[in-house]
Write an enzyme that holds these catalytic residues in place. Structure first.
Site, PDB file in Angstrom:
ATOM      1  N   ASP A 170      42.848   3.676  14.066  1.00  0.00           N
ATOM      2  CA  ASP A 170      41.893   4.507  13.325  1.00  0.00           C
ATOM      3  C   ASP A 170      42.491   5.528  12.349  1.00  0.00           C
ATOM      4  OD1 ASP A 170      39.352   5.510  12.667  1.00  0.00           O
ATOM      5  OD2 ASP A 170      39.470   7.048  14.193  1.00  0.00           O
TER       6      ASP A 170
ATOM      7  N   CYS B 232      22.748 -10.392  12.189  1.00  0.00           N
ATOM      8  CA  CYS B 232      21.795  -9.308  11.962  1.00  0.00           C
ATOM      9  C   CYS B 232      20.454  -9.863  11.470  1.00  0.00           C
ATOM     10  CB  CYS B 232      22.345  -8.317  10.933  1.00  0.00           C
ATOM     11  SG  CYS B 232      23.645  -7.244  11.568  1.00  0.00           S
TER      12      CYS B 232
ATOM     13  N   CYS C 178      20.423  -0.595  17.758  1.00  0.00           N
ATOM     14  CA  CYS C 178      20.848  -1.975  17.502  1.00  0.00           C
ATOM     15  C   CYS C 178      20.520  -2.879  18.693  1.00  0.00           C
ATOM     16  CB  CYS C 178      22.348  -2.019  17.228  1.00  0.00           C
ATOM     17  SG  CYS C 178      22.992  -3.698  16.950  1.00  0.00           S
TER      18      CYS C 178
ATOM     19  N   CYS D 277      22.367   4.680  14.754  1.00  0.00           N
ATOM     20  CA  CYS D 277      22.375   3.294  14.275  1.00  0.00           C
ATOM     21  C   CYS D 277      22.874   2.324  15.337  1.00  0.00           C
ATOM     22  CB  CYS D 277      23.200   3.159  12.991  1.00  0.00           C
ATOM     23  SG  CYS D 277      24.959   3.484  13.185  1.00  0.00           S
TER      24      CYS D 277
END
Length: 328
Positions: free
Chosen positions: A131, A186, A247, A243
């Site tokens: 990261d 999705c 999901c 978000c």
């Protein structure tokens, strides 16, 4: 079993022993398509004040710039989904920050994995990343077959959702490559788009990072959060999970087995009053190994004040702004 297959098997077995949930491999090559997307994203200013995103562009898209002679990119996933929830009256904190700082936890695991490779396979050149380095880890995860990039910009795995950290190990060792993930599951779903409190998720599968609550509460170093965001944060004090929470694929999320990510009692139970009464000394003591240290004490105070709609006086602003700048 051929040496390439054997070495790949050994690495995946060791990754599992170290606690990683998934481990797959992609061929190390320049990410030309991702380079174009990243350049377009930067040109639109979607990175806000995160100037570091503009740095080391070639390193981000070409693994051989990070590891000379790179042949394989190993991507590892580590689940952080908690088994409990915060109290209803606690300021919201993103789930990834409930336990120990994942950077330290994963760096140690990558260090052990690379040591294992050198011991069992031979002297190889490799570097681990998590990261904080110029690596497009989600792109490599897709190339190694671990999932697809959802409309919210997160990597989604069909079996486990998206609540996991992504780590990358680039090496000059030839390994067996997994097939890239070629589908997008999705479909027509737009739950994340519609639920985003600040409309940061755009219809064209692009996330405007400069509008994300995580950006405002973690990355933004200014004393004052833009006034136009008032009332939109839905009590999120550090990061945002909206978000991901909405999901449908996260119905498959299972509690993490990593003990280092066990939630701090204070994260789960501190009320707004508890946070307001917290001294800087206590903050540093309680959260010394927590991702919350990234925002520092005054950053957390700023965020808390913002979600509580508390005004900032000029004298307090001047004093605290000097403190924040001195910490950066």
């Amino acid at each position: 079993m051929l040496p390439i297959e054997k070495n790949t098997y050994l690495i995946k077995q060791e990754a599992a022993r170290l606690g990683f949930d998934l481990c797959q491999v992609a061929k190390a090559e320049r990410l030309d398509e991702d380079a174009r997307r990243l350049e377009a994203w930067l040109n639109k200013g979607f990175h806000g004040s995160m100037q570091y995103m503009e740095n080391h562009f070639e390193l981000r898209v070409d693994p051989s710039r990070l590891v000379p002679g790179a042949k394989s990119v190993i991507t590892l996933l580590l689940n952080y989904y908690p088994s409990t929830e915060q109290c209803a009256d606690s300021p919201r904190i993103s789930k990834y920050a409930w336990g120990r700082d994942y950077h330290e936890v994963i760096r140690e695991k990558l260090k052990q994995l690379l040591a294992f490779v050198k011991q069992e396979i031979g002297e190889v050149n490799g570097r681990g990343f998590v990261d904080s380095a110029p690596v497009l880890e989600r792109s490599w995860a897709v190339k190694s077959g671990l999932g697809w990039i959802g409309k919210n910009g997160n990597l989604i795995n069909k079996e486990s959702g998206s609540f996991f950290f992504i780590a990358t190990l680039i090496t000059d060792l030839q390994l067996h490559y997994d097939d890239p993930f070629a589908k997008d599951y999705c479909g027509s779903c737009r739950k994340c788009i519609d639920a985003c409190p600040t409309n940061a998720i755009l219809d064209d599968r692009v996330v405007d990072g400069s509008k994300c609550i995580s950006y405002f509460t973690i990355e933004l170093k200014d004393l004052v959060i833009p006034e136009e965001q008032k009332g939109k944060f839905k009590n999120w004090m550090f990061g945002c999970d909206v978000c991901q929470d909405v999901c449908p694929w996260n119905r498959f999320s299972k509690p993490s087995a990593e003990t280092a990510f066990a939630p701090l009692t204070e994260v789960l139970n501190f009320t707004t009053s508890d946070w307001e009464d917290l001294t800087e000394e206590s903050f540093k003591k309680i959260f010394r190994q927590s991702p919350l240290m990234r925002s520092k004490f005054n950053g957390i105070r700023r965020n808390l004040r913002f979600i509580q709609h508390a005004p900032i006086t000029n004298s307090a602003a001047t004093k605290e702004n000097a403190t924040i700048e001195g910490q950066l």
